[in-house]
Write an enzyme that holds these catalytic residues in place. Structure first.
Site, PDB file in Angstrom:
ATOM      1  N   ASP A  94     -18.543   3.419  13.008  1.00  0.00           N
ATOM      2  CA  ASP A  94     -17.271   3.634  12.323  1.00  0.00           C
ATOM      3  C   ASP A  94     -16.540   2.302  12.178  1.00  0.00           C
ATOM      4  O   ASP A  94     -16.037   1.744  13.154  1.00  0.00           O
ATOM      5  CB  ASP A  94     -16.422   4.640  13.115  1.00  0.00           C
ATOM      6  N   LYS A  97      -4.805  -2.104  13.901  1.00  0.00           N
ATOM      7  CA  LYS A  97      -4.178  -0.962  14.557  1.00  0.00           C
ATOM      8  C   LYS A  97      -4.646  -0.849  16.008  1.00  0.00           C
ATOM      9  O   LYS A  97      -5.804  -1.095  16.337  1.00  0.00           O
ATOM     10  CB  LYS A  97      -4.495   0.317  13.779  1.00  0.00           C
ATOM     11  N   LYS A 131      -6.175  10.324   0.409  1.00  0.00           N
ATOM     12  CA  LYS A 131      -6.205   8.969   0.948  1.00  0.00           C
ATOM     13  C   LYS A 131      -7.382   8.256   0.306  1.00  0.00           C
ATOM     14  O   LYS A 131      -8.532   8.630   0.505  1.00  0.00           O
ATOM     15  CB  LYS A 131      -6.356   9.021   2.471  1.00  0.00           C
ATOM     16  N   GLU A 140       0.828  -1.203   0.000  1.00  0.00           N
ATOM     17  CA  GLU A 140       0.000   0.000   0.000  1.00  0.00           C
ATOM     18  C   GLU A 140       0.864   1.256   0.000  1.00  0.00           C
ATOM     19  O   GLU A 140       2.039   1.226   0.378  1.00  0.00           O
ATOM     20  CB  GLU A 140      -0.925   0.015   1.210  1.00  0.00           C
ATOM     21  N   ALA A 169     -13.474   0.029   5.765  1.00  0.00           N
ATOM     22  CA  ALA A 169     -13.855  -0.709   4.553  1.00  0.00           C
ATOM     23  C   ALA A 169     -12.919  -1.873   4.285  1.00  0.00           C
ATOM     24  O   ALA A 169     -13.216  -2.722   3.433  1.00  0.00           O
ATOM     25  CB  ALA A 169     -13.860   0.235   3.351  1.00  0.00           C
TER      26      ALA A 169
END
Length: 316
Positions: free
Chosen positions: A150, A171, A98, A37, A153
């Site tokens: 929240d 994370k 982003k 990424e 995706a």
């Protein structure tokens, strides 16, 4: 009386992923390739450390025996594998967008540039024929998601994209148990690499476990091959740091709490939370989180390279 007519504007169709010459040659020859990424570089690591990290991560993939393919969208074209000059651009531009999957159509249609997240990198990698992807930490369910809804995706994308993602768990700022529950509900295959302890990104143990473990790159590749034969969707390989390389757990818990409180005070929300918190962590830990972040990404990249090699061997 006929209605007045106007000329139909030209419609820009979404371009196919553009592999670099090295990546195109490797794919054509059936050689192993690992996707990487670019959001990690553009938004996850501070400048100028991000540029040297880009070279180190690609070198780690090569050390594992595969060709690296860092992915980004530049001027509306999705690039799979970046030149040195393109990496310079991704790492130096503070205004680079982003791009998650939902953002890709806008960037591609309007000729914009952006760094790809886990979800969009996985999508573009699969479209280019790449089956293995290395990252740092997966996105997931945010704390207080019961109120905010929240959720990254990354989770839904992995449920329908045939890629294997090597990561160091999710994370640390996320709700790890809730994320694992969602991965189960979405039927994403999750295995630990030589452990059933699910890592917590900067720390080796998140406090959660997984049901399955693989003991070698060959076993991980076999799991992806079996998944492809059964149903759409991906495989998550959780690769924890060794205890002696992790962030001190006490420091980790304290700094994470401070970072989340700071984000709440200034009203940061949505996709802006992660870069804000990572920057806070870097400053509050006096650079310790940056060093750990780079270490875990390098380990994941090298392991992904070895898994990609094993995946190619399965198809021979």
């Amino acid at each position: 009386m006929p209605f007045p007519t106007t000329a139909t504007p030209a419609v820009r169709t979404a371009p196919a992923p553009v592999p670099s010459p090295e990546v195109a040659e490797a794919l054509a020859a059936g050689r192993p390739v690992v996707a990487l990424e670019s959001t990690l570089l553009a938004h996850g690591l501070p400048r100028p450390d991000n540029r040297s990290a880009a070279d180190e991560v690609e070198a780690a993939v090569r050390a594992g025996g595969a060709v690296p393919a860092t992915i980004a969208v530049l001027d509306g074209a999705p690039h799979v594998g970046l030149t040195a000059e393109q990496l310079d651009r991704v790492c130096a531009d503070p205004d680079l967008a982003k791009l998650a999957v939902r953002d890709l159509p806008v960037a591609l249609a309007l000729g914009r540039s952006g760094a790809t997240t886990v979800s969009s990198t996985a999508l573009l990698a699969a479209a280019a024929g790449i089956g293995v992807f290395a990252t740092g930490g997966l996105g997931g369910v945010h704390r207080e998601a019961a109120d905010t809804f929240d959720e990254s995706a990354d989770l839904t994308t992995l449920s329908r994209t045939p890629v294997l993602v090597v990561c160091a768990g999710v994370k640390s700022i996320l709700d790890v148990p809730a994320t694992l529950e969602r991965l189960e509900s979405l039927s994403v295959t999750v295995v630990g690499y030589r452990t059933t302890t699910f890592p917590g990104f900067y720390v080796a143990d998140s406090g959660s476990t997984v049901d399955w473990a693989v003991s070698s790159p060959e076993e991980a590749a076999a799991v992806l091959a079996a998944r492809r034969g059964l149903a759409p969707g991906g495989v998550l390989v959780a690769n924890p740091l060794p205890d002696h390389e992790q962030l001190d757990p006490a420091l980790h818990d304290r700094v994470i709490g401070d970072a989340l409180a700071a984000a709440a005070r200034v009203g940061v929300h949505g996709k802006a939370v992660t870069p804000f918190v990572l920057d806070h962590l870097h400053r509050a830990s006096e650079g310790a989180t940056l060093a750990v972040n780079v270490r875990l990404v390098l380990r994941n990249a090298e392991l992904a390279g070895r898994i990609a090699v094993a995946l190619v061997a399965l198809s021979c």
